[in-house]
Design a protein around this motif. Structure first.
Motif, PDB file in Angstrom:
ATOM      1  N   ALA A 554     -30.359 -21.280 -40.138  1.00  0.00           N
ATOM      2  CA  ALA A 554     -31.786 -22.074 -40.089  1.00  0.00           C
ATOM      3  C   ALA A 554     -31.823 -22.422 -38.673  1.00  0.00           C
ATOM      4  O   ALA A 554     -31.026 -22.611 -37.718  1.00  0.00           O
ATOM      5  CB  ALA A 554     -31.526 -23.425 -40.840  1.00  0.00           C
ATOM      6  N   VAL A 555     -33.265 -22.375 -38.100  1.00  0.00           N
ATOM      7  CA  VAL A 555     -33.686 -22.685 -36.915  1.00  0.00           C
ATOM      8  C   VAL A 555     -34.897 -23.344 -36.628  1.00  0.00           C
ATOM      9  O   VAL A 555     -35.838 -23.105 -37.779  1.00  0.00           O
ATOM     10  CB  VAL A 555     -33.696 -21.172 -36.118  1.00  0.00           C
ATOM     11  N   GLU A 556     -35.303 -24.204 -35.830  1.00  0.00           N
ATOM     12  CA  GLU A 556     -36.481 -24.495 -35.391  1.00  0.00           C
ATOM     13  C   GLU A 556     -37.536 -23.581 -34.985  1.00  0.00           C
ATOM     14  O   GLU A 556     -37.141 -22.625 -34.422  1.00  0.00           O
ATOM     15  CB  GLU A 556     -36.265 -25.679 -34.562  1.00  0.00           C
ATOM     16  N   ALA A 557     -38.650 -23.631 -35.241  1.00  0.00           N
ATOM     17  CA  ALA A 557     -39.765 -22.744 -34.925  1.00  0.00           C
ATOM     18  C   ALA A 557     -39.859 -23.070 -33.478  1.00  0.00           C
ATOM     19  O   ALA A 557     -39.654 -23.836 -32.957  1.00  0.00           O
ATOM     20  CB  ALA A 557     -41.171 -23.456 -35.346  1.00  0.00           C
ATOM     21  N   GLY A 558     -39.917 -21.612 -32.941  1.00  0.00           N
ATOM     22  CA  GLY A 558     -39.586 -21.295 -31.211  1.00  0.00           C
ATOM     23  C   GLY A 558     -38.693 -21.515 -30.632  1.00  0.00           C
ATOM     24  O   GLY A 558     -38.304 -21.038 -29.533  1.00  0.00           O
ATOM     25  N   VAL A 616     -35.714 -14.145 -32.049  1.00  0.00           N
ATOM     26  CA  VAL A 616     -36.672 -15.269 -31.501  1.00  0.00           C
ATOM     27  C   VAL A 616     -38.075 -15.329 -32.350  1.00  0.00           C
ATOM     28  O   VAL A 616     -38.909 -14.361 -32.123  1.00  0.00           O
ATOM     29  CB  VAL A 616     -37.126 -15.053 -29.929  1.00  0.00           C
ATOM     30  N   PRO A 617     -38.025 -16.125 -33.242  1.00  0.00           N
ATOM     31  CA  PRO A 617     -39.254 -16.425 -33.742  1.00  0.00           C
ATOM     32  C   PRO A 617     -40.443 -16.654 -33.130  1.00  0.00           C
ATOM     33  O   PRO A 617     -40.148 -17.598 -32.007  1.00  0.00           O
ATOM     34  CB  PRO A 617     -39.120 -17.210 -34.905  1.00  0.00           C
ATOM     35  N   PRO A 618     -41.540 -16.496 -33.457  1.00  0.00           N
ATOM     36  CA  PRO A 618     -42.972 -16.668 -32.550  1.00  0.00           C
ATOM     37  C   PRO A 618     -43.318 -18.374 -32.565  1.00  0.00           C
ATOM     38  O   PRO A 618     -42.697 -18.882 -33.612  1.00  0.00           O
ATOM     39  CB  PRO A 618     -44.104 -15.895 -32.718  1.00  0.00           C
ATOM     40  N   ASN A 619     -43.894 -18.920 -31.673  1.00  0.00           N
ATOM     41  CA  ASN A 619     -44.114 -20.464 -31.894  1.00  0.00           C
ATOM     42  C   ASN A 619     -45.112 -20.672 -32.991  1.00  0.00           C
ATOM     43  O   ASN A 619     -44.855 -21.896 -33.792  1.00  0.00           O
ATOM     44  CB  ASN A 619     -44.874 -20.869 -30.670  1.00  0.00           C
ATOM     45  N   THR A 620     -45.743 -19.771 -33.553  1.00  0.00           N
ATOM     46  CA  THR A 620     -46.502 -20.136 -34.765  1.00  0.00           C
ATOM     47  C   THR A 620     -46.031 -19.502 -36.060  1.00  0.00           C
ATOM     48  O   THR A 620     -46.876 -19.674 -36.900  1.00  0.00           O
ATOM     49  CB  THR A 620     -47.994 -19.290 -34.270  1.00  0.00           C
ATOM     50  N   VAL A 621     -44.785 -19.293 -36.093  1.00  0.00           N
ATOM     51  CA  VAL A 621     -44.218 -18.928 -37.345  1.00  0.00           C
ATOM     52  C   VAL A 621     -44.324 -20.091 -38.379  1.00  0.00           C
ATOM     53  O   VAL A 621     -44.232 -21.367 -38.079  1.00  0.00           O
ATOM     54  CB  VAL A 621     -42.950 -18.350 -36.942  1.00  0.00           C
ATOM     55  N   ALA A 622     -44.574 -19.301 -39.448  1.00  0.00           N
ATOM     56  CA  ALA A 622     -44.483 -20.492 -40.575  1.00  0.00           C
ATOM     57  C   ALA A 622     -43.260 -20.914 -40.947  1.00  0.00           C
ATOM     58  O   ALA A 622     -42.226 -20.162 -40.770  1.00  0.00           O
ATOM     59  CB  ALA A 622     -45.136 -19.510 -41.955  1.00  0.00           C
ATOM     60  N   THR A 646     -30.588 -13.445 -42.654  1.00  0.00           N
ATOM     61  CA  THR A 646     -31.489 -14.389 -43.152  1.00  0.00           C
ATOM     62  C   THR A 646     -31.806 -15.450 -42.097  1.00  0.00           C
ATOM     63  O   THR A 646     -31.035 -15.967 -41.656  1.00  0.00           O
ATOM     64  CB  THR A 646     -31.160 -14.898 -44.647  1.00  0.00           C
ATOM     65  N   THR A 647     -33.040 -15.800 -41.817  1.00  0.00           N
ATOM     66  CA  THR A 647     -33.342 -16.874 -40.978  1.00  0.00           C
ATOM     67  C   THR A 647     -34.408 -17.800 -41.757  1.00  0.00           C
ATOM     68  O   THR A 647     -35.393 -17.116 -42.200  1.00  0.00           O
ATOM     69  CB  THR A 647     -34.196 -16.115 -39.706  1.00  0.00           C
ATOM     70  N   THR A 648     -33.931 -19.093 -41.887  1.00  0.00           N
ATOM     71  CA  THR A 648     -34.944 -20.061 -42.318  1.00  0.00           C
ATOM     72  C   THR A 648     -35.389 -20.859 -41.189  1.00  0.00           C
ATOM     73  O   THR A 648     -34.688 -21.635 -40.460  1.00  0.00           O
ATOM     74  CB  THR A 648     -33.997 -20.846 -43.267  1.00  0.00           C
ATOM     75  N   VAL A 649     -36.812 -20.869 -41.154  1.00  0.00           N
ATOM     76  CA  VAL A 649     -37.521 -21.653 -39.945  1.00  0.00           C
ATOM     77  C   VAL A 649     -37.744 -23.058 -40.450  1.00  0.00           C
ATOM     78  O   VAL A 649     -38.384 -23.178 -41.490  1.00  0.00           O
ATOM     79  CB  VAL A 649     -38.844 -20.915 -39.614  1.00  0.00           C
ATOM     80  N   GLY A 682     -43.706 -30.181 -29.550  1.00  0.00           N
ATOM     81  CA  GLY A 682     -42.871 -29.268 -30.471  1.00  0.00           C
ATOM     82  C   GLY A 682     -43.881 -28.247 -30.776  1.00  0.00           C
ATOM     83  O   GLY A 682     -44.670 -27.681 -29.923  1.00  0.00           O
ATOM     84  N   TYR A 683     -43.335 -27.603 -31.867  1.00  0.00           N
ATOM     85  CA  TYR A 683     -43.903 -26.421 -32.192  1.00  0.00           C
ATOM     86  C   TYR A 683     -44.584 -26.497 -33.697  1.00  0.00           C
ATOM     87  O   TYR A 683     -45.005 -25.590 -34.198  1.00  0.00           O
ATOM     88  CB  TYR A 683     -42.843 -25.240 -32.568  1.00  0.00           C
ATOM     89  N   THR A 684     -44.444 -27.935 -34.518  1.00  0.00           N
ATOM     90  CA  THR A 684     -44.947 -28.071 -35.615  1.00  0.00           C
ATOM     91  C   THR A 684     -46.019 -29.365 -35.588  1.00  0.00           C
ATOM     92  O   THR A 684     -45.795 -30.056 -34.677  1.00  0.00           O
ATOM     93  CB  THR A 684     -43.743 -28.387 -36.703  1.00  0.00           C
TER      94      THR A 684
END
Length: 788
Positions: A554-558, A616-622, A646-649, A682-684
């Motif tokens: 699991a990772v935070e957006a950005g 690295v997921p983009p900042n705008t990832v859902a 598997t990556t959980t954002v 932040g990104y959210t």
């Protein structure tokens, strides 16, 4: 008559005047008593011979350079200055034709007398011989050194010899007779006074002669020549050799009588080092041997009345320059660069200039360098000094056998140091391979890492080829950039890594070993090497595995996420493996081996390698869960191993606050205003955003506009206007107001504003009125007492 009393002010004034007079008058007397009167300074200026110098200028300066006064010497060299105060002064003594003398003197006596000042001549004559014994018919040479140290850049000097008429005398500079010459500032040069003693000169005759050198002033040197009473002559002979018993030609041999040191005769050694002197007898003589570039030496011989020929002991002269080395012989290969160390020393008592040369076989190259590798052609050595040098010699590729190379240092004389170089062909390998035998499937490409070394100290070109390649197989040699090679040029001692790629056919027989060879041939040289390599074709199963130790993260957006991976080659064949990841759109992903980003991997048989996949997921990832495959492929693109990751954002929240000012002011009962800006860093998205204000005390109030904001997307900002009102009775001073941003998800950090409260202005008006009343009362009291 009515007498009025003196006014009080007059009495006070008279009293003060009397006190002042009583104090100042004694001080004035004391000051007059202790003041030092000026004094005169006197002295005398003489030359190096003790004669007074007339018309010399004496200039006096303060130590800070200010001019004070000057004086001029009289005919006897004496001077007296004007009166000057006591203290320390800088005296300049100046006279054309003499060196200027500058000295500091402390003047502390009346009629102060200075020490006698000696001004050296700008032009000087020096010699080691002022008196000598000679014989009838002999030609005599008197050596002198002329030195000019004056202020002028150049000086014309005339020479005059004052001698008896029967002596034929002239001045020589080198081999030329001179009567006038030009000398530069600081220059010294040698001359000789050459004269002939008449054949008719009688025993006991004494000749006096003087050489004058006339420039701005005239200087002179006196000589005495004596023709002794003789009872005959004897022949003195001898040999002069160097430290290797080689005869030395051109050595000057001077004979001096030991009783009075008078010069008697001179001779020069012949090519075989021999000399002969005919000297008056009876007498004892000191023979002085000298030649430029050699240390002088002496020997004593005695002639009796019965002597007819005396052989002096063989004399050895040592060279001033010495060359020494701990290495005199060395073994080398063709094409090598030799570095031969040596030390050059000056064993003389004067500075010696040494120029360097060398003697090497034809076709060889050489140079003399210092310890930093700089080429040196000449250096100056102080007395008893030495310096370490190196002779660099480049050996030709065609050299073979024993050769002599020499370094030569030339000063007054040349000295050589000879080395012996034994040259034989190199026995070093030019090709190397750590794994020359490999196995693979039929149809696979097998790669061998081959090292190629240039063993020579010069650039070298090599022809490359692969031999004994089986039918229908292909073999190529490539560099690190994948370019195909047939020739390569390497710098001196350079080593490179090559890739030899061999591809078998799918129809080749398995369970067999095929022998090939890699050949490197030095162009136009008899240096060649063939290194065998072998390929064994076997039936190999797919033995490549891929393991993900953390397949779900699991990772935070950005933010980025790292997946540790392990790739294993369970077989015995080395493999080139391609790394692949099918990442979601707009995501970034790359493989790292340690700190190096890689796209493929060379894995030895039986080995494993730990990799890291950075995603690295983009900042705008859902906010969602994403699954993607990671694959290990062969060079032909066949998937050999796969792992699904598997990556959980999850949300990424952060709220920042900034103020328009951190200091505000207000009077009691008034309002201080400022603004606060909240930013979603932040990104959210944040929702229901507002401000939380903490006031310093009860009675304070705050107004915020707007009250809240519904939402802030990532990187968006909102500004709130804040008005803080102070109570009427607030004491003047500084107060802290705390500001914090809040949202439904989180709050910001706390930031404070300093509010400075000042008192109401009405108190200032009251203060001015009170001060005015006080001043009015003070003036009234003063006026009342003044009238009394």
């Amino acid at each position: 008559m009515i007498c009025k009393k003196p006014n009080r002010k007059i009495k006070v004034f008279v009293a003060i005047l009397l006190c002042f007079t009583a104090i100042v008058a004694p001080l004035a007397v004391l000051g007059s008593a202790f003041a030092m009167p000026p004094t005169r300074v006197w002295g005398s200026v003489i030359d190096e011979e003790g004669n007074g110098i007339g018309s010399a200028t004496v200039e006096i300066y303060k130590l800070n350079g200010d001019f004070v006064t000057s004086a001029t010497t009289n005919g006897t060299g004496e001077f007296v200055t004007n009166y000057i105060d006591f203290g320390t002064y800088r005296f300049h003594f100046i006279k054309l034709g003499y060196l200027e003398i500058v000295e500091d003197f402390e003047i502390r006596n009346f009629d102060h007398k200075l020490d006698t000042i000696v001004l050296p001549f700008c032009l000087s004559l020096s010699t080691s011989i002022v008196s000598l014994v000679t014989s009838p018919g002999q030609q005599v040479s008197l050596p002198l050194t002329v030195t000019y140290r004056g202020a002028l850049e150049k000086q014309i000097v005339e020479f005059e010899v004052i001698a008896p008429e029967e002596l034929s005398a002239k001045v020589l500079q080198g081999s030329y007779e001179v009567t006038k010459t030009e000398v530069s500032k600081g220059q010294s040069f040698s001359i000789q006074v050459e004269l002939s003693i008449p054949q008719t000169a009688q025993g006991g005759t004494i000749y006096n002669l003087t050489l004058k050198a006339i420039g701005q002033i005239a200087v002179s040197k006196d000589f005495t020549l004596q023709v002794p009473n003789q009872v005959g002559n004897a022949q003195v002979t001898g040999i002069v050799e160097d430290d290797k018993n080689n005869p030395i030609a051109g050595v000057t041999v001077e004979a001096h009588g030991t009783t009075n040191g008078a010069f008697s005769k001179t001779a020069t050694t012949a090519a075989d080092g021999s000399f002969s002197l005919e000297l008056p007898k009876p007498n004892a003589y000191t023979l002085e041997f000298s030649k430029e570039g050699y240390l002088p030496t002496t020997q004593t011989v005695s002639l009796t009345a019965a002597s007819t020929e005396v052989k002096a002991e063989d004399t050895e002269l040592s060279k001033i320059l010495w060359l020494t080395s701990a290495i005199l012989g060395i073994k080398v290969n063709p094409g090598d660069k030799l570095t031969l160390p040596f030390m050059v020393s000056n064993v003389g008592t004067e500075v010696e200039a040494a120029s360097f040369s060398y003697d090497v076989p034809e076709g060889w190259r050489a140079k003399v360098v210092d310890s930093n590798g700089n080429q040196i052609t000449e250096t100056a050595l102080s007395p008893s000094g030495h310096v370490n040098m190196q002779l660099e010699v480049f050996v030709p590729l065609e050299a073979n056998g024993d050769y002599d190379v020499a370094v030569i240092a030339t000063g007054g004389a040349a000295t050589a140091l000879t080395y012996t170089a034994h040259v034989e062909p190199t026995d070093e390998d030019i090709l190397s391979c750590q794994y020359p035998g490999k196995s693979s499937n039929a149809g696979d490409i097998i790669k061998f890492k081959v090292g190629l070394t240039n063993p020579f100290s010069v650039p070298m070109r090599f022809d490359l080829s692969v031999i004994s390649v089986p039918g229908n197989w292909t073999a190529f040699i490539k560099n690190a950039d994948g370019e195909y090679l047939t020739e390569v040029t390497l710098s001196a001692k350079e080593e490179i890594e090559l890739s030899v790629e061999v591809k078998s056919t799918s129809a080749s027989l398995t369970n067999q070993t095929y022998e090939l060879g890699v050949t490197a041939q030095a162009t136009n040289q008899e240096l060649s090497q063939t290194m065998p390599i072998s390929v064994t074709l076997t039936e190999l199963a797919n033995e490549i595995t891929l393991t993900a130790r953390l397949p779900e993260v699991a990772v935070e957006a950005g933010a980025s996420v790292s997946y540790p991976l392990t790739v294993s080659n369970l077989g015995s064949t080395d493999r080139y493996l391609l790394l692949s990841v099918d990442k979601p759109a707009n995501w970034k992903a790359y493989f790292k081996l340690g700190n190096v980003e890689v796209t493929r991997l060379y894995l030895y048989g039986g080995n494993t390698s730990d990799l890291t996949l950075e995603v690295v997921p983009p900042n705008t990832v859902a906010l969602d869960t994403f699954t993607f495959p990671v694959q290990i492929k062969s060079e032909s693109g066949v998937v050999l191993a796969q792992a699904n990751l598997t990556t959980t954002v999850v949300g990424s929240y952060n709220l920042g606050v900034s103020l328009s000012t951190y200091m505000a002011t207000a009077s009691s009962g008034e309002t201080a205003s400022f603004s606060a800006t909240l930013t979603n860093t932040g990104y959210t998205t944040l929702t229901d955003i507002g401000m939380n204000i903490t006031l310093p005390a009860d009675g304070w109030s705050v107004k915020i506009s707007p009250v809240h904001v519904d939402a802030l997307k990532s990187r968006e900002s909102a500004t709130f206007n804040i008005e803080v009102t102070t109570p009427e009775n607030t004491v003047a001073g500084d107060y802290m107001v705390s500001v914090k941003g809040e949202s439904s998800q989180m709050g910001s950090g706390i930031t404070q504003v300093r509010v400075t409260v000042s008192a109401s202005t009405s108190w200032g008006i009251y203060g001015i009125a009170i001060a005015g009343i006080f001043i009015f009362l003070l003036v009234g009291v003063f006026w009342k007492f003044k009238r009394r």
